[in-house]
Design a protein around this motif. Structure first.
Motif, PDB file in Angstrom:
ATOM      1  N   PRO A  38       0.774  -1.386   0.227  1.00 14.80           N
ATOM      2  CA  PRO A  38      -0.139  -0.001   0.007  1.00 14.80           C
ATOM      3  C   PRO A  38       1.006   1.016   0.158  1.00 14.80           C
ATOM      4  O   PRO A  38       0.231   2.289  -0.571  1.00 14.80           O
ATOM      5  CB  PRO A  38      -0.478  -0.304   1.128  1.00 14.80           C
ATOM      6  N   ALA A  39       2.069   1.188   0.727  1.00 14.77           N
ATOM      7  CA  ALA A  39       2.892   2.153   0.720  1.00 14.77           C
ATOM      8  C   ALA A  39       3.377   2.933  -1.181  1.00 14.77           C
ATOM      9  O   ALA A  39       3.567   4.033  -0.784  1.00 14.77           O
ATOM     10  CB  ALA A  39       3.837   1.949   2.001  1.00 14.77           C
ATOM     11  N   GLN A  40       3.343   1.972  -1.138  1.00 16.05           N
ATOM     12  CA  GLN A  40       3.912   1.822  -2.969  1.00 16.05           C
ATOM     13  C   GLN A  40       3.302   2.618  -3.363  1.00 16.05           C
ATOM     14  O   GLN A  40       2.761   3.151  -4.361  1.00 16.05           O
ATOM     15  CB  GLN A  40       4.720   1.336  -3.350  1.00 16.05           C
ATOM     16  N   LEU A  41       1.998   1.775  -3.431  1.00 14.42           N
ATOM     17  CA  LEU A  41       0.435   2.190  -4.045  1.00 14.42           C
ATOM     18  C   LEU A  41       0.726   3.629  -3.846  1.00 14.42           C
ATOM     19  O   LEU A  41       0.807   4.669  -4.738  1.00 14.42           O
ATOM     20  CB  LEU A  41      -0.063   1.454  -3.789  1.00 14.42           C
ATOM     21  N   SER A  42       0.635   4.393  -2.905  1.00 17.85           N
ATOM     22  CA  SER A  42       0.328   5.566  -1.926  1.00 17.85           C
ATOM     23  C   SER A  42       1.344   7.254  -2.475  1.00 17.85           C
ATOM     24  O   SER A  42       0.731   8.093  -2.650  1.00 17.85           O
ATOM     25  CB  SER A  42       0.331   5.614  -0.781  1.00 17.85           C
ATOM     26  N   LYS A  43       2.850   6.610  -2.474  1.00 17.66           N
ATOM     27  CA  LYS A  43       3.463   6.644  -3.414  1.00 17.66           C
ATOM     28  C   LYS A  43       3.351   7.399  -4.903  1.00 17.66           C
ATOM     29  O   LYS A  43       4.154   8.410  -5.304  1.00 17.66           O
ATOM     30  CB  LYS A  43       5.492   6.593  -3.421  1.00 17.66           C
ATOM     31  N   ALA A  44       3.476   6.395  -5.355  1.00 15.30           N
ATOM     32  CA  ALA A  44       3.060   6.445  -6.813  1.00 15.30           C
ATOM     33  C   ALA A  44       1.727   7.466  -7.584  1.00 15.30           C
ATOM     34  O   ALA A  44       1.833   8.400  -7.823  1.00 15.30           O
ATOM     35  CB  ALA A  44       2.383   5.186  -7.404  1.00 15.30           C
ATOM     36  N   PHE A  45       0.810   7.206  -6.331  1.00 16.03           N
ATOM     37  CA  PHE A  45      -0.858   7.685  -6.128  1.00 16.03           C
ATOM     38  C   PHE A  45      -0.896   9.447  -6.481  1.00 16.03           C
ATOM     39  O   PHE A  45      -0.763  10.123  -7.043  1.00 16.03           O
ATOM     40  CB  PHE A  45      -1.680   7.293  -5.627  1.00 16.03           C
TER      41      PHE A  45
END
Length: 321
Positions: free
Chosen positions: A297-304
Motif C-alpha cells: 500500500p505504501a508503494q501505491l500511495s507514493k505513486a498515487f
C-alpha cells in the motif's frame, strides 16, 4: 405523499436521442425503485409536437410555454446538432423561459453539447462546466468567463450541472437521484439499466486504455486490453515484449512511439486509473494494491500522490460514493 419533482428536458429538431432517453429512463426507473411518482418528466420544445432526432427517431414533446418556469425542479438542455441547438437558444421565447427557469430551479444544466445553449444564454459565466469533447474548444472560445473541463464526465457547480458526451448524462442523472433519494436507489437503477459500472464525475471522458488502444493500433491495442485484465501480474518490458514476439529493445521503442508513453509509465497509468475507481468504490487500500500490481500500500500511495498530487485517502474522502 409529496408532490412530484418536475424534470424538464428541453429538446429540438436534431436532438441526440440518447441525451433525451438516457436521463428520462433514469428518472422513470427512480419512480419504479421508490414505488411512487417521485419525478415527473417533461420533454419540452419551443412549439411542442414531434421533435426529430439526429438518428431519425421522433420524440413527442410539449410546448415549453405550458409549464411554468417556477414549477421546474430540474432543467436540462439536451445536446444534438450544434446549429439547430443554437437556433433554438436564439428564439426569444426560449431565451426568456430558460432564463426564468434557471433563476428559480433547484438544479439546471445540460447534457452533452447542450452546454453551448447555456453559454449562449449567459448561464455559465464564472462556472466550471463539462461538455462533449468535440464541443470543448467552441464552448471555451464562446464563453471566456467559464472554465471548461475537457476531462470530467460531469460537473456539479452549485445549482449548475453539466455533463460530457451522450451516456454521461445517465451518470449525471444517477448522481442527481442519489442526491435526492440515496445511494441504494441510484445503485438499484444502475443495476436495472444493466450498466457495467457507475462512473463518478471526476473520471475522464476517455479511459487511458481506450485512448491508447485508439492511438496504438495493432499489435499493441490487443496487448493493452490484456494488460488491463492482468494488472496484478508482472508487466515489465521482457514479459510484454514476449507476448507480441518482439525483442525487448524493439518493443520499448515501438510501444513508446505508438502509445506516447514508455511501457513502464503506461503500466503505472493503467494501475493508477484502476486504483482511482477502486478508491471511489471504498475498496480497502491493501486490496487495491494487490489487485493493481503494487507490492505494498505504501508503494501505491507514493505513486498515487506523485501522479495526482493528493493521497489516496484524500482522494477517497472527496470522491467516494
Amino acid at each position: 405523499m409529496t408532490d412530484s419533482l418536475h424534470i424538464a428536458l428541453l429538446a429540438f429538431d436534431g436532438v441526440q436521442i440518447l441525451d433525451v432517453s438516457g436521463p428520462a429512463a433514469v428518472f422513470a426507473a427512480a419512480n419504479d425503485a421508490c414505488g411512487r411518482a417521485f419525478y415527473r418528466v417533461h420533454i419540452l420544445s419551443a412549439a411542442g409536437g414531434a421533435v426529430r432526432s439526429s438518428s431519425a427517431v421522433s420524440v413527442a414533446s410539449a410546448a415549453l410555454a405550458g409549464l411554468a418556469p417556477a414549477a421546474v425542479h430540474t432543467l436540462l438542455i439536451v445536446g444534438g446538432e450544434q446549429a439547430a441547438l443554437l437556433r433554438m437558444a436564439a428564439e426569444p421565447a426560449v431565451r426568456l423561459w430558460v432564463r426564468d427557469c434557471a433563476a428559480t430551479a433547484r438544479r439546471y444544466g445540460s447534457v452533452c453539447s447542450g452546454a453551448l445553449a447555456l453559454g449562449a444564454l449567459g448561464l455559465i459565466d464564472g462556472k466550471r462546466v463539462a461538455t462533449h469533447w468535440d464541443s470543448c474548444d467552441t464552448l471555451a472560445r464562446n464563453n471566456p468567463g467559464a472554465r471548461v473541463d475537457a476531462d470530467a464526465l460531469y460537473i456539479e457547480d452549485g445549482r449548475l450541472w453539466t455533463s460530457a458526451g451522450v451516456t454521461t448524462g445517465i451518470d449525471m442523472c444517477l448522481a442527481m437521484v442519489e442526491r435526492d433519494l440515496g445511494a441504494a436507489v441510484s445503485d438499484a437503477i444502475a443495476a436495472r439499466l444493466v450498466l457495467y459500472a457507475r462512473r463518478p464525475g471526476h473520471q475522464s471522458q476517455f479511459s487511458p486504455m481506450l485512448h491508447a488502444q485508439a492511438r496504438a493500433g495493432a499489435p499493441f491495442a490487443a496487448l493493452i486490453g490484456w494488460m488491463k485484465e492482468h494488472l496484478a501480474e508482472q508487466l515489465d518490458v521482457p514479459a510484454l515484449a514476449a507476448r507480441v514476439a518482439m525483442s525487448a529493445r524493439s518493443f520499448h521503442r515501438k510501444f513508446s512511439a505508438a502509445v506516447g508513453e514508455t511501457p513502464a509509465r503506461f503500466v503505472e497509468t493503467l494501475r493508477l486509473d484502476q486504483a482511482r475507481q477502486l478508491l471511489a468504490a471504498r475498496v480497502a487500500l491493501k486490496d487495491i494494491a494487490a489487485r493493481t500490481g503494487f507490492a505494498t500500500p505504501a508503494q501505491l500511495s507514493k505513486a498515487f500522490e506523485r501522479r495526482f498530487g493528493v493521497t489516496p485517502m484524500l482522494f477517497r474522502a472527496t470522491h467516494a460514493r
